[in-house]
Design a protein around this motif. Sequence first.
Motif, short mmCIF file in Angstrom:
data_model
loop_
_atom_site.label_atom_id
_atom_site.label_comp_id
_atom_site.label_asym_id
_atom_site.label_seq_id
_atom_site.Cartn_x
_atom_site.Cartn_y
_atom_site.Cartn_z
N UNK A 49 -16.86 -30.89 35.79
CA UNK A 49 -18.24 -31.36 35.89
C UNK A 49 -18.35 -32.86 36.17
N UNK A 50 -17.36 -33.64 35.73
CA UNK A 50 -17.39 -35.09 35.95
C UNK A 50 -16.56 -35.53 37.16
N UNK A 51 -15.94 -34.55 37.82
CA UNK A 51 -15.13 -34.83 39.01
C UNK A 51 -14.07 -35.89 38.75
N UNK A 52 -13.32 -35.70 37.68
CA UNK A 52 -12.22 -36.60 37.34
C UNK A 52 -10.94 -35.78 37.22
N UNK A 53 -9.81 -36.45 37.29
CA UNK A 53 -8.53 -35.75 37.25
C UNK A 53 -7.83 -35.85 35.91
N UNK A 54 -8.43 -36.56 34.98
CA UNK A 54 -7.84 -36.69 33.65
C UNK A 54 -8.57 -37.77 32.88
N UNK A 55 -8.14 -37.95 31.64
CA UNK A 55 -8.79 -38.98 30.84
C UNK A 55 -8.03 -39.26 29.56
N UNK A 56 -8.35 -40.39 28.94
CA UNK A 56 -7.69 -40.77 27.70
C UNK A 56 -8.16 -39.91 26.52
N UNK A 57 -7.26 -39.73 25.58
CA UNK A 57 -7.57 -39.03 24.33
C UNK A 57 -7.56 -40.08 23.23
N UNK A 58 -8.66 -40.17 22.48
CA UNK A 58 -8.79 -41.19 21.44
C UNK A 58 -9.12 -40.54 20.10
N UNK A 59 -8.79 -41.26 19.04
CA UNK A 59 -9.14 -40.79 17.70
C UNK A 59 -10.51 -41.35 17.31
N UNK A 60 -10.90 -41.15 16.05
CA UNK A 60 -12.22 -41.60 15.57
C UNK A 60 -12.39 -43.11 15.61
N UNK A 63 -8.84 -45.46 19.10
CA UNK A 63 -7.46 -45.84 19.39
C UNK A 63 -6.87 -44.78 20.33
N UNK A 64 -6.15 -45.23 21.32
CA UNK A 64 -5.54 -44.33 22.30
C UNK A 64 -4.41 -43.55 21.64
N UNK A 65 -4.51 -42.21 21.69
CA UNK A 65 -3.46 -41.36 21.09
C UNK A 65 -2.77 -40.50 22.15
N UNK A 66 -3.33 -40.46 23.38
CA UNK A 66 -2.71 -39.67 24.43
C UNK A 66 -3.55 -39.70 25.68
N UNK A 67 -3.11 -38.89 26.64
CA UNK A 67 -3.85 -38.75 27.89
C UNK A 67 -3.71 -37.30 28.34
N UNK A 68 -4.77 -36.75 28.86
CA UNK A 68 -4.76 -35.35 29.31
C UNK A 68 -5.14 -35.34 30.79
N UNK A 69 -4.48 -34.49 31.56
CA UNK A 69 -4.73 -34.47 33.00
C UNK A 69 -4.95 -33.04 33.48
N UNK A 70 -5.36 -32.92 34.72
CA UNK A 70 -5.50 -31.61 35.34
C UNK A 70 -4.17 -30.86 35.27
N UNK A 71 -3.09 -31.57 35.53
CA UNK A 71 -1.77 -30.95 35.50
C UNK A 71 -1.44 -30.35 34.15
N UNK A 72 -1.80 -31.04 33.07
CA UNK A 72 -1.56 -30.52 31.71
C UNK A 72 -2.35 -29.23 31.49
N UNK A 73 -3.59 -29.22 31.99
CA UNK A 73 -4.43 -28.02 31.84
C UNK A 73 -3.90 -26.87 32.69
#
Length: 155
Positions: A49-60, A63-73
């Motif tokens: 829906x946002x036409x992006x290929x991935x994005x950062x994963x953050x905690x509450x 803080x950056x805890x990871x990154x998720x991408x189309x490839x991971x999915x």
Amino acid sequence: MGIKSFQGARKNQNATEEIPLKVSDYMTTKLITFRPEQSVEEVIDALISNRISGGPVVNDKNELVGIISEGDCIKHISDSRYYNMPMEDGSIEKKMVRNVETIDGNMNIFDAANKFLNDKRRRFPIVEDGKLVGQISQKDILKATVMLKSQNWKK
């Protein structure tokens, strides 16, 4: 008859205009982020829906805890189909890349472009004081070069 000058008015040679060449000048600060507890399906919907290929994963604490991408999915979907198992409603915490390489917001934009080429990444998060403040992508680098093409690129 006198000689005419065709040079026209000269600019003040001593006035140097500051050319924005830092990553922080071109990084995206309004990011679509994900939480480790989100499901892969939620992430896939957000990526599409946002036409992006991935994005950062953050905690509450942002803080950056990871990154998720189309490839991971895609890997998640492929694994479930390969083993003929229904897709589990698991979180992305097990699917994301944890050791995320970041770059400094003060890095020169051309050094960042070189880093993209050498590291074969599509995006780099920018972290300051442990908090995610932005992200630079290959597309941001391209936009920067278009904006700078009329400038003198020395620095």
